[in-house]
Design a protein around this motif. Structure first.
Motif, PDB file in Angstrom:
ATOM      1  N   SER A 113     -10.486   4.475  -3.385  1.00  0.00           N
ATOM      2  CA  SER A 113     -10.013   3.254  -2.733  1.00  0.00           C
ATOM      3  C   SER A 113      -8.502   3.269  -2.568  1.00  0.00           C
ATOM      4  O   SER A 113      -7.973   2.860  -1.530  1.00  0.00           O
ATOM      5  N   LEU A 114      -7.812   3.740  -3.578  1.00  0.00           N
ATOM      6  CA  LEU A 114      -6.354   3.729  -3.530  1.00  0.00           C
ATOM      7  C   LEU A 114      -5.805   4.742  -2.538  1.00  0.00           C
ATOM      8  O   LEU A 114      -4.838   4.478  -1.830  1.00  0.00           O
ATOM      9  N   SER A 155      -2.091   5.020  -1.999  1.00  0.00           N
ATOM     10  CA  SER A 155      -1.452   3.792  -2.473  1.00  0.00           C
ATOM     11  C   SER A 155      -1.281   3.829  -3.989  1.00  0.00           C
ATOM     12  O   SER A 155      -2.168   4.277  -4.711  1.00  0.00           O
ATOM     13  N   GLU A 184      -0.605  -3.323  -1.768  1.00  0.00           N
ATOM     14  CA  GLU A 184      -1.666  -2.710  -0.974  1.00  0.00           C
ATOM     15  C   GLU A 184      -2.741  -2.125  -1.875  1.00  0.00           C
ATOM     16  O   GLU A 184      -3.940  -2.273  -1.626  1.00  0.00           O
ATOM     17  N   GLY A 185      -2.313  -1.466  -2.957  1.00  0.00           N
ATOM     18  CA  GLY A 185      -3.255  -0.887  -3.893  1.00  0.00           C
ATOM     19  C   GLY A 185      -4.126  -1.937  -4.553  1.00  0.00           C
ATOM     20  O   GLY A 185      -5.334  -1.761  -4.718  1.00  0.00           O
ATOM     21  N   LYS A 216      -4.935  -4.825  -3.327  1.00  0.00           N
ATOM     22  CA  LYS A 216      -5.873  -5.345  -2.321  1.00  0.00           C
ATOM     23  C   LYS A 216      -7.074  -4.419  -2.168  1.00  0.00           C
ATOM     24  O   LYS A 216      -8.211  -4.874  -2.028  1.00  0.00           O
ATOM     25  N   LYS A 217      -6.825  -3.114  -2.194  1.00  0.00           N
ATOM     26  CA  LYS A 217      -7.907  -2.150  -2.039  1.00  0.00           C
ATOM     27  C   LYS A 217      -8.865  -2.190  -3.226  1.00  0.00           C
ATOM     28  O   LYS A 217     -10.083  -2.090  -3.060  1.00  0.00           O
ATOM     29  N   ALA A 276     -11.008  -5.266  -3.007  1.00  0.00           N
ATOM     30  CA  ALA A 276     -12.059  -5.186  -1.983  1.00  0.00           C
ATOM     31  C   ALA A 276     -13.343  -4.566  -2.515  1.00  0.00           C
ATOM     32  O   ALA A 276     -14.425  -4.826  -1.980  1.00  0.00           O
ATOM     33  N   ALA A 324     -16.044   5.652   2.916  1.00  0.00           N
ATOM     34  CA  ALA A 324     -15.072   5.817   1.836  1.00  0.00           C
ATOM     35  C   ALA A 324     -15.542   6.789   0.761  1.00  0.00           C
ATOM     36  O   ALA A 324     -14.723   7.350   0.029  1.00  0.00           O
TER      37      ALA A 324
END
Length: 277
Positions: free
Chosen positions: A122-123, A126, A132-133, A135-136, A139, A191
């Motif tokens: 996911s990262l 990031s 941003e990291g 947020k990922k 999610a 992903a």
């Protein structure tokens, strides 16, 4: 008489954030009120289906890629792995340093380093501490929260599918090992990476499950529509009168579809349902 409508979840009913767009929610409720009936038809096992999805007016669930089925709360069938074969499969994956999770109606049981691997995926580039990291990670929190990491809780007699997150060997190595004895499928979650996938029971898929549902509710193929986005939905389209590919669907599925609609977030489901009587 209303239509019977089968809905894939990931990439179809739910967007990339795992949420059901408001347009789809409203359209499904309105179509239900007009007499149409909806069935989930997903690769997810029941334990992986969110409360948001289950809150919709759903008449039945086909889960685990066709391995599980319930209609109006009644379990119609539930196909599971032979426990000895499953344990042998786990040894193979662990021997190749492949992370995985076992899918059961009791929950999703994760291999030792699966959570760590999913967070890394996911990262990407990031930093974990960056906005941003964060947020990922947020999610995928809903999925991470489902994972059970205590292997002592696994009931090996109640596993209906295995999903693997693989960056160790080519997908073909795993496919060659199990294709023929089991149903092999590349992962439909981008992903996870192109070498990840799913291992299910042989001759069990969305088509076989839909055929069983239609026999049970005494409806014909011609009464049915299905929405999908991935290549695992190709067989689903074979079981219904009209197959509808989302705008974000794989090219192969679009080629097999009777109609192509908008993407999930553009209101693709609502666009089609509005055209029903």
């Amino acid at each position: 008489m209303g239509k019977i409508i089968f809905l894939d979840i990931d990439g179809t009913l739910c967007n990339d954030a795992g949420l059901v767009p408001d347009s789809a929610k409203e359209a499904i409720i309105h179509a239900y009120e007009r007499g149409h009936r909806f069935y989930l038809c997903t690769g997810r096992s029941k334990a992986e289906i969110s409360d948001e999805v289950l809150a919709l007016p759903i008449s039945g669930i086909i889960g685990a890629g066709g391995g599980y089925c319930e209609i109006d709360g009644e379990v119609i069938f539930h196909h599971v792995f032979d426990s000895a074969e499953l344990k042998k499969m786990i040894r193979f994956l662990e021997g190749h340093q492949i992370e995985y999770y076992l899918e059961s109606n009791q929950g999703l049981f994760a291999s030792a380093k699966l959570r760590e691997r999913l967070i890394q995926l996911s990262l990407g580039d990031s930093a974990e501490e960056s906005e941003e990291g964060q947020k990922k990670i947020a999610a995928i929190k809903w999925f991470l929260d489902l994972l059970i990491e205590d292997s002592s809780l696994i009931d090996y007699e109640d596993v209906n599918k295995l999903s693997f997150i693989n960056h160790s060997v080519p997908y073909e190595v795993i496919h060659e090992e199990y294709d023929g004895d089991f149903h092999m499928l590349r992962s439909t979650v981008p992903a996870f990476g192109p070498d990840s996938g799913e291992i299910g029971l042989k001759n069990i898929n969305k088509k076989t499950a839909i055929e069983t549902v239609l026999e049970k509710i005494q409806r014909s193929k011609e009464d049915c529509l299905a929405f999908g986005d991935g290549n695992n939905d190709l067989v689903m389209f074979e079981a219904v009168g009209v197959g509808i590919a989302m705008g974000n669907a794989k090219d192969e599925l679009k080629a097999a579809a009777d109609e192509i609609t908008l993407t999930h977030d553009e209101g693709g489901i609502a666009h089609i349902l509005a055209k029903l009587d």
